[in-house]
Design an enzyme around this catalytic site. Sequence first.
Site, PDB file in Angstrom:
ATOM      1  N   ASP A   1       9.032  -7.686  11.172  1.00  0.00           N
ATOM      2  CA  ASP A   1       8.386  -7.142   9.987  1.00  0.00           C
ATOM      3  C   ASP A   1       7.484  -8.243   9.429  1.00  0.00           C
ATOM      4  O   ASP A   1       7.697  -9.436   9.681  1.00  0.00           O
ATOM      5  CB  ASP A   1       9.421  -6.667   8.953  1.00  0.00           C
ATOM      6  CG  ASP A   1       8.802  -5.654   7.984  1.00  0.00           C
ATOM      7  OD1 ASP A   1       7.559  -5.562   7.930  1.00  0.00           O
ATOM      8  OD2 ASP A   1       9.556  -4.962   7.280  1.00  0.00           O
TER       9      ASP A   1
HETATM   10  C1  BGC Z   1       6.983  -3.256   5.654  1.00  0.00           C
HETATM   11  C2  BGC Z   1       6.779  -2.549   6.966  1.00  0.00           C
HETATM   12  C3  BGC Z   1       5.302  -2.400   7.235  1.00  0.00           C
HETATM   13  C4  BGC Z   1       4.661  -3.775   7.231  1.00  0.00           C
HETATM   14  C5  BGC Z   1       3.177  -3.769   7.522  1.00  0.00           C
HETATM   15  C6  BGC Z   1       6.188  -4.540   5.574  1.00  0.00           C
HETATM   16  O1  BGC Z   1       6.222  -5.036   4.287  1.00  0.00           O
HETATM   17  O2  BGC Z   1       8.348  -3.509   5.459  1.00  0.00           O
HETATM   18  O3  BGC Z   1       7.415  -1.305   6.947  1.00  0.00           O
HETATM   19  O4  BGC Z   1       5.113  -1.737   8.454  1.00  0.00           O
HETATM   20  O5  BGC Z   1       4.853  -4.350   5.959  1.00  0.00           O
HETATM   21  O6  BGC Z   1       2.483  -3.159   6.497  1.00  0.00           O
END
Ligand code: BGC
Length: 748
Positions: A260
């Site tokens: 993530d």
């Molecule tokens: C989120 C993800 C997301 C990623 C990219 C993160 O903060 O937890 O779900 O895909 O950001 O935007």
Amino acid sequence: MKRCVILAAALLAAACNTPKSAQDRLTVNDARINAIIAQMTLEEKVEMLHSKTNMSSAGVERLGIADINYADGPFGIREEGRPDGFMSAGWTLDSATFFPTGSALAATWSEELAYKYGSGMGKEARLRGKDVILGPAVNIQRLPVGGRTYEYLSEDPVLSAALALEYTKGCQDEGTAVCIKHFAVNNQETNRGSVNAILSERTLREIYLKPFERAIIEGGAMSVMPAYNKVNGDYCSENEHLLNEILRGEWGFKGMTVSDWGGTHSTMGAMLHGLNVQMTGSNYLGQPVIDSIATGALTEEMVDEKVRQILRVRFAVKPVPADVANTVMTSQRECQQIALDVARKAVVLLKNENGVLPVSKDVKKIAVIGQNAVLKVQSGGMGAGVKALYEVTPLEGITRRAGADIEVVYAPGYRNYARRMWGPQELGPLETSRIDEPADPELLAQAVELASSADLVIFFGGTNKTIETEGSDRKDIKLPCGQEELVQALYEANPSLVSVLISGGPTDLQVLEKVSPAIVQGWWNGTEGGTALAEVLFGDIAPSGKLPFTFPVKLEDSPAFALGNFPDKNVGGDLFTLMFRPDVLAMSPEERQAFIASLPQPESRYTEEFYVGYRWFDTKEVKPMYAFGHGLSYVDFTYGPLRAKAGSNGVKVSFNLKNEGNMPADEVVQLYVRRVGSEVEWPVKELKAFRRVSLRAGESRSITLEVALDNLRYWDERASAWALEHGRLELLVGSASDDIRQTAEVSI
Ligand code: BGC
């Protein structure tokens, strides 16, 4: 009762005989991939292990290997951002279809629609030149206040897993890889960057891993996003048990893991314990990897293996040529239709006294009250926001459907809560910075006046994407901004009142329940949400959504709250938010690491174990406000007696289902299993199978539901293996977890 362990220890099983799975499709190009790896320099390989831009990771141009392009999120292809972050790139062709959010999709209880939904996402991703979508988001809804409840599907693993699987298949059949997220046990936003989720192996296996397991083994999900949090002591992005033992070892995962954003924590941890791609940045999986090889701490073969797993995905997903991508608008008619189909089946009729709904032919004037009737919910909430091509609001849907014969009047009724993290801080005229703001006397008076002049009042309450959002959890589930006071006043002015909740998660309905003869859960229901809602309200279609989670009477009734497991006592920091804080941005990588390490290390103890959602309410005999699986129709369905059989393959139950009404309608039939005289601890009952059935007026059909023996197993902690408890099972078939119509007993 005889207990028998039917599988050897899982790790042993994995080592001897990895199950044949849809994952094996990923290895068909391995010979070619190995030949390519042999031609790559170490530097080229390491370039592939981290972000190139905010939403891509590198290929090898010299060898004709394209970069991998990622796109948020689960409900629509996210607006194009600048290479270095999430700020808009200012494109004009990147408006996408906004699909109903996760809990709305789950309320359809439709595997068929989940497949179509995934295929819609997959198609629009291709139009934008994206290879991987960052979704589906399938964590279990453990907390009613969870900031991402609306992104996730259900509190139940069987329902979540069935929909996660179909979404995955639908998307990947269109040639786009999913990156199923957030693996695993990402059930709260509070301290999400540092919280350690502590839970038993049985709870982990039976509840929290199930949606991932099916999507990976049966759906062949090509990539997986480890979550921000820790599980039993280790960050998910370097969690040996989750990534190497279970995901790759037991489930035979052959693809790549992508951390993530900001969720990678160390070079050695990531390299040794199962991470392929650091998103974003290269401070762990960039130069430090090369340096560690030089010192002998890592080997180039380790890098080769990671590159092989990434290239498998790259080869399975054809790059979209640059002159083809982004030549048409992302949102396509076909996908808008899917969004409408899902929205129609997602709306849940919670309550309908005195036949207030559908709107009677005698109604000539409708007062629509409440800002949520005009609220657009496509954007906001961070990663899951969509720049939609259009969004039909509830007020627009109602006005269009009402036509010339019915007058529709509108008053906002309350100010919407609008805290902002970024962007302009000033509030608009109908916004407030206080979630507990009492009703505004002027807005209330105006609403009451309209309500008294109408034949029917439709109140729109609920939350918004400032209240329910990634990055924070709600403090409580109360209806915000004086909505309770308003709805009471509306009822006094005109008891012909329908309340529609526009929210992603559950809300406290204690006040609403007293004053509103009809209540509808309208969700954040996508680009065509207003159209679908109007069709249901006016009776063009019968409502058929069913709750994918429990509405507790009050927050304290729900398991993690009842046991004091939530909220955590420590307040750490949301890593993602920290990444963008100017003072943190100004730090050197070492300072940033030390700063993050200095944050309190919060823990979340899952002592409620597998008593999540209705499993808790049923077992502890706590009456919910609205139970899991609940949802009314405009028709009645009768369930005939069960014909049940148990054999070596599992359990099968058949019965007749009849639509007793005078309009076509769908019912979601649900099969729960209760153990009789068990030695093992089980919840009172568990969902094991379900089916959405469409019946014409008066039609009767024979329905069969089956449960494979494998799906009746439990995780035996002592043997570290799945085990089957032989004995008596009561099969409970019904229309909701608290509305069981027929039962039968079998033995396995
Ligand atoms: C989120 C993800 C997301 C990623 C990219 C993160 O903060 O937890 O779900 O895909 O950001 O935007």
